[in-house]
Write an enzyme that holds these catalytic residues in place. Structure first.
Site, PDB file in Angstrom:
ATOM      1  N   ASP A 209       4.550  14.709  -6.946  1.00 56.04           N
ATOM      2  CA  ASP A 209       4.222  13.315  -6.394  1.00 56.04           C
ATOM      3  C   ASP A 209       5.204  12.818  -5.498  1.00 56.04           C
ATOM      4  OD1 ASP A 209       2.679  10.806  -6.130  1.00 56.04           O
ATOM      5  OD2 ASP A 209       4.257  10.231  -7.650  1.00 56.04           O
TER       6      ASP A 209
ATOM      7  N   LYS B 260      -5.177   4.341  -2.034  1.00 48.83           N
ATOM      8  CA  LYS B 260      -5.050   2.888  -1.941  1.00 48.83           C
ATOM      9  C   LYS B 260      -6.262   2.052  -1.920  1.00 48.83           C
ATOM     10  CE  LYS B 260      -0.872   3.700  -2.493  1.00 48.83           C
ATOM     11  NZ  LYS B 260      -0.753   3.930  -3.990  1.00 48.83           N
TER      12      LYS B 260
END
Length: 282
Positions: A15, A56
């Site tokens: 990540d 998002k």
């Protein structure tokens, strides 16, 4: 007859924010809070960090599903939030995040040394993220200046669905030319990271310190008393284990020890789909 080569880890998929850069995953936090505040809605740090790691827009949708948010929204607007509200919130969130991103790209201590060591052992370095392509152009450029550059990266808006869907991991496997998926390790600092790795059929590792679930800057972490540090770490470890993480490490530098254990398990014919939580650093 030639003996079949022993299977071992060939790639690690990292990540970004909270794992390799941006200690504490601070960049998105304030942008989410401010975008909701602009609409007159209060969200807490804990609420915002819950869906962290997701694409998002999906993160905003998840926040709008919270009972506390829906109650505030209904009281203020006389209706439940709709998809058009997601668009409006994202329209204010994105420029807020883009404005602060360059200030939150410092590589987390130990990440570059770890990646260098993994490469020396023949492993490829991939990455996935909840950020969009435009956001990642900022993050990757700043990280490269500091010496961190994975062999491949992909943004959440370049696949049909972001985390917890496995598509970004699959794209990593394709571009890095690694197979099967149980020769890949996915490491991240959020529950959605853990789920992404599991859904992809990879070994899934959660990292505590520096991550969003832990939720503190490096200085704040260093200032914690020993008992409080242990308590906070145990809480994050428990969340990762409930999410199905095969391994949990206190800090990213400990990943090499985990990979050694995974290689031993692969040599015995074990695979991640048949394993539950195997080991956590205490």
């Amino acid at each position: 007859m030639e003996r079949a080569e022993t299977k071992k880890i060939s790639a690690v998929i990292f990540d970004w924010a909270g794992t390799t850069v941006d200690y504490g995953c601070m960049a998105p936090l304030e942008a989410f809070i401010q975008s909701f505040r602009k609409e007159g809605i209060h969200v807490t740090d804990e609420e915002v960090r819950g869906p962290m790691g997701m694409k998002k827009k999906d993160h905003i949708r998840a926040l709008l599903e919270l009972e506390s948010v829906r109650l505030q929204w209904t009281e203020k607007f006389g209706k439940l939030p709709e998809e058009s509200d997601v668009d409006q919130l994202y329209a204010s969130f994105e420029p807020m995040l883009m404005a602060v991103l360059p200030n939150y790209t410092e590589v987390i201590p130990g990440a570059i040394e770890l990646v260098d060591s993994l490469r020396l052992k023949g492993m490829k370095i991939g990455s996935t993220t909840g950020y969009t392509l435009d956001m990642m152009k900022v993050v990757t450029a700043e990280a490269e200046k500091q010496g961190y550059k994975p062999d491949y990266w992909i943004a959440s808006d370049e696949v049909p669905a972001g985390r917890p869907a496995p598509y970004m991991c699959y794209r990593n496997a394709l571009e890095l030319q690694v197979f099967p998926m149980d020769t890949c390790v996915k490491i991240g600092d959020t529950v959605s990271d853990i789920q992404e790795g599991i859904n992809a059929g990879a070994w899934s590792v959660g990292v505590i310190c520096g991550g969003s679930e832990f939720g503190l800057t490096e200085r704040q972490t260093q200032e914690l008393g020993e008992e409080e540090l242990r308590t906070r770490m145990a809480a994050v470890r428990s969340r990762f284990e409930r999410a199905g993480a095969h391994f949990t490490v206190d800090a990213i530098a400990e990943l090499e020890t985990v990979i050694e254990e995974i290689n031993q398990r692969l040599a015995r014919g074990e695979h991640p789909q048949a394993c539950g939580v195997l080991r956590s650093e205490a």
